[in-house]
Structure formats: C-alpha cells, structure tokens
Design an enzyme around this catalytic site. Structure first.
Site: not given
Length: 497
Positions: A34, A37, A146
């Site tokens: 999916l 990082h 965030d």
C-alpha cells in the site's frame, strides 16, 4: 557509487524479510504493498482464520527509537469511529507489526483536487468528524501532530478515518512539547519560532489549514521554500474568499490565530455557529465497549479452537493478540452483514415476491382445465388476502393464517414463491357485477358521490347474478358428468306428406 547501490539492496532485503517472519506468516498472507517510506512499509494482507483483509504496518524494532514504541502505545489507547482501529500487535526480536483495519475510500487530497474545492456542507460534514476524533484524542492525552490531507481518508458516504499516528505523542495537562515535526504547510508559528508548544493547539492550527484547503482548494500559506512559508505563517497573512459564509470565515480566523493562546480548544468549538448549521452531532466518545462479548461470535471462535475464558481476558485487558484480532474481525464482518441483512433478504433472486393484485403481469393466461378440476375457484396467497383486506379489495372474510418464517426470529421473514393468480377458462370478472374490487377501483367509485354508497360494497346486480348462475350450473354439469335434456327447436320447414 558502489556503496549507494549496496545500501539500496540492503534496504530492499530488509523490507522483504520483515514480512517473511514465521510469527507473521502463520497468521497473515501478504496481498500487495500500500505504501512505503524507508524501512517502514504498509501492506494489504489477508487474515487466515477469517479471510478479512487488513492493513499491516511493519516497523523495524529498535529499542533506542522511542517514537516507534510511542506509536504502538498510542494506537492501543485509541478507539474512535473516525480513527483507524488497531486490531493486533505482533512483536518479534526484529520487527513490530501493527495490524489495523483497512480504511476504505480515498485521501482527502484527491477528493478536493477532483472537485477543485468542496462545498460548505460537505466540508462541514468532514470537519465535524475530524474535530470529533481530535477532541477525543486530546481528551485521552494524545496529539497527532501530522494532520494533513494525505492522512485523512474519506469513503463514498463521506465517513472519515484519520490514519498514521507515527508523529503522535502523549502529553499531560499543561505539558509543553519540543520535537519539531509536521508538514511545512501545517506548521504553526510557535514551532517555526523554535519554542516549546502546546500539543493540542498545534492540532487545532492544522485543522484550520485543512478547513481552508477544503473550501478553497489551496493552502493558506504558500511558498517555494521553507523560509518563504515561515515568513507567511509568522506574519499571519492569508486571504479568505468573500464567497464563503460569514460563520465559516469566523471559524477559519479562530483556528488560524497566530497566538496559540487565542486558539480555541476542540471543546470550545462545539458552540460555534458554523457547526450548528450541520446535521451531524459532535461527540468525543469512543467506540462501543467490548466488556460484554457477543455470544454468537464467542461460539464461533470456540468452534475453531479458542477458549472462552481466553477470549474474555483478551478483550477485557485489550491485549491486542491473535484472540482479540479474530474477535474484532468477526465482529466487523457481522456488523457489515447486519447492515445488508434486510436488503439481501428482500432481494433474494431465488424467492420472487408476491405479485401485486393490480399488476397485469401477475395475471397470466389460464392453463387448460381437466374435467376433474373446478373452474370457479380463484387461489390467492395469504399475503394477498392481507393486502386486499387492508385496501378494501374484498368483502369475503378470510381466516387468519400464520406467515411462514425462517429461523428462530419472528423478524426474519422468509420469502415464498407466490402462486399464479389467474382466472380460469370461460370465466371473467366484470367490474360492474363482481365482488372482487381493487383499491384503484374503490378510489374511482368513492370519488363519485352518487355511486359511492353502492360501489363500495360492490353488490351483485340481477343481470350479474344470472351470469353467475349459468356459470355455476355449467360447472356442476361438468363435475357430475351429467347432461340435462335439451329441447328441440321447431323446424321452420316441414316435409310434405
């Protein structure tokens, strides 16, 4: 050059090995990637026991890196309908696996870009859910830090899920945080100044940027470099389009106050006029309590080898182990089935519904009648009898009949194949002399004041009675196989002698 390629291959092998550990593959099968990082990757996986798809975030376990451990602890604390749910945590010597529900839908960024900007009603609906989730987090002593369009998932029905608490933190009332984090366009002035900051006020600022972005399609503070963005933020310069409502402009102004002390809390925003215009109510409550497990799910888990006491202990203490994950996945499937239960039962293609009396398609051509079959009986189902009684379509009394049901619940009606409602050969119904009247005919006759009294009860006229008398005699003759002597008609011409 060689060292760079060596680092890339080492990183790739690390990611691949993270999802090959036996403790993980024993319970889940990887379907696809999916997102990725660095050494953190999220993959779509399938749970072996239930077959339900889940999102698995794999973290490289390093004891010296506290934020990774903090994310796990934060996800364990949270349980809110607008926050992605944590189902299970698998810890090995090398990795940590966060098994989470799959957030269905698209990122808020894509939704806004497709529409260029959202209308106020849609933006309000999304904002209310975001405020509910963030207010709940602050009440639990958690800040996200965030919030951005990429971390907000919106499904086709407008339901919102907040994801990725990787930069989240826990705080105590009055505690100041110091770590610098967040997307550039969402960083508040106090972080740009390098000052210790109030965690919840950072989330409130980010909500203001999100709201501005939803209704305009652009960010309030833009720049090609970080210094340019910082300058705009510190000066508090941004434009609010005049086509927005007064209450919405007021809301954005409160959220984007450069002085953190002047920004409202999530609780303060509940009484704002712009939020009062919406239909959704804001609550900061968590998901339903699992202290009383569903007995049907417990029985199903017992059949596949789980112990009842272990299930209760896992749910009570929120262990986030295989037992708790299996229960929550089965409960999620049961909730989806309950949501579609009525529709699937009513739309069973193998069980056609009863035809309506006024439906011309229900009256097919009559079959050929044998001599042993009476021709004066019209069959109707019990459901049709009930409908006719309600619409005044018939005056003949019917005995009460029980409707067949499926299962133990009386609410679960089982569909039956309706018998063909047809008029047999050599018979017909005339609306003038029949006792079988439809609701549409009753309405037509009731609208005429001169005929309403006689048409409501549909009496038989003498002419109609003679017709029925002849038909009944003909039927009796056929059934009894007897014939009556017929009179010979006199001949008009006689032979000459």
């Amino acid at each position: 050059m060689y060292s760079d390629s060596e680092d890339e291959s080492s990183e790739l092998s690390t990611v691949l090995s993270m999802f090959e550990e036996k403790e993980f593959t024993r319970q889940y099968t990887v379907l696809k990637t999916l997102s990725q990082h660095g050494t953190t990757e999220v993959r779509l996986c399938s749970h072996h026991l239930t077959g339900v798809t889940v999102a698995v975030k794999a973290l490289k376990y390093q004891r010296w890196w506290e934020p990774k451990v903090s994310e796990v602890e934060i996800m364990k604390m949270l349980s809110h309908p607008n926050i992605v749910s944590l189902l299970q945590v698998i810890e090995t010597e090398q990795n940590i696996y966060l098994i989470m529900e799959v957030a269905q839908g698209t990122q808020l960024h894509n939704r806004v870009q497709e529409a260029r900007c959202l209308k106020e009603d849609e933006a309000r609906s999304i904002f209310v859910q975001l405020l509910s989730a963030i207010g709940y987090c602050h009440g639990e002593g958690v800040v996200h830090r965030d919030l951005k369009p990429d971390n907000v998932i919106v499904d086709e029905h407008g339901n919102v899920k907040i994801v990725d608490f990787g930069l989240g933190a826990r705080f105590m009332p009055g505690q100041k945080l110091e770590r610098l984090c967040g997307a550039f366009q969402f960083i508040p002035p106090e972080i740009f100044l390098g000052l210790p900051y109030d965690g919840p006020k950072v989330d409130i600022w980010a909500l203001g940027v999100l709201l501005y972005y939803m209704v305009t399609g652009i960010f309030p503070f833009v720049g090609s470099t970080l210094s340019e963005i910082s300058k705009e933020v510190l000066q508090g310069r941004y434009e609010i389009p005049y086509n927005l409502s007064k209450d919405l402009r007021s809301m954005i102004g409160l959220l984007l106050a450069t002085n953190a002390r002047q920004r409202p809390t999530a609780q303060d925003l509940l009484s704002h006029p712009w939020l009062q215009e919406g239909e959704k109510t804001i609550t900061f409550h968590s998901n339903g309590d699992t202290s009383f497990p569903d007995p049907d799910i417990m029985a199903a888990m017992k059949n596949i080898g789980f112990h009842v006491q272990d299930i209760r202990e896992s749910l009570k203490h929120r262990k986030f182990d295989e037992t708790m994950a299996t229960y929550n996945l089965l409960r999620a499937e049961a909730c989806q089935d309950d949501g579609n239960y009525v529709q699937t039962k009513l739309m069973n293609p193998g069980m056609p519904p009863f035809p309506s009396v006024t439906d011309s398609g229900a009256f097919s051509l009559p079959p050929r009648r044998r001599a042993s079959e009476p021709s004066f009986k019209v069959l109707v189902s019990s459901t049709e009898e009930h409908q006719l009684r309600q619409t005044g379509g018939t005056n003949a009394p019917f005995p009460p009949k029980k409707t067949p049901t499926m299962g133990r619940s009386q609410k679960q009606k089982r569909a039956m194949t309706a018998p063909c409602i047809c008029l047999l050969r050599n018979t017909y119904i005339d609306t003038e002399d029949s006792s079988f009247c439809t609701s549409s005919q009753a309405e037509k006759t009731s609208s005429d004041p001169e005929k309403s009294e006689t048409s409501t009860s549909c009496p038989l006229t003498p002419r109609g009675w003679r017709k029925w008398k002849k038909r009944i005699v003909a039927c009796i003759q056929t059934l009894c196989c007897c014939t009556l002597p017929q009179k010979k008609c006199p001949r008009s011409v006689h032979p000459q002698k």
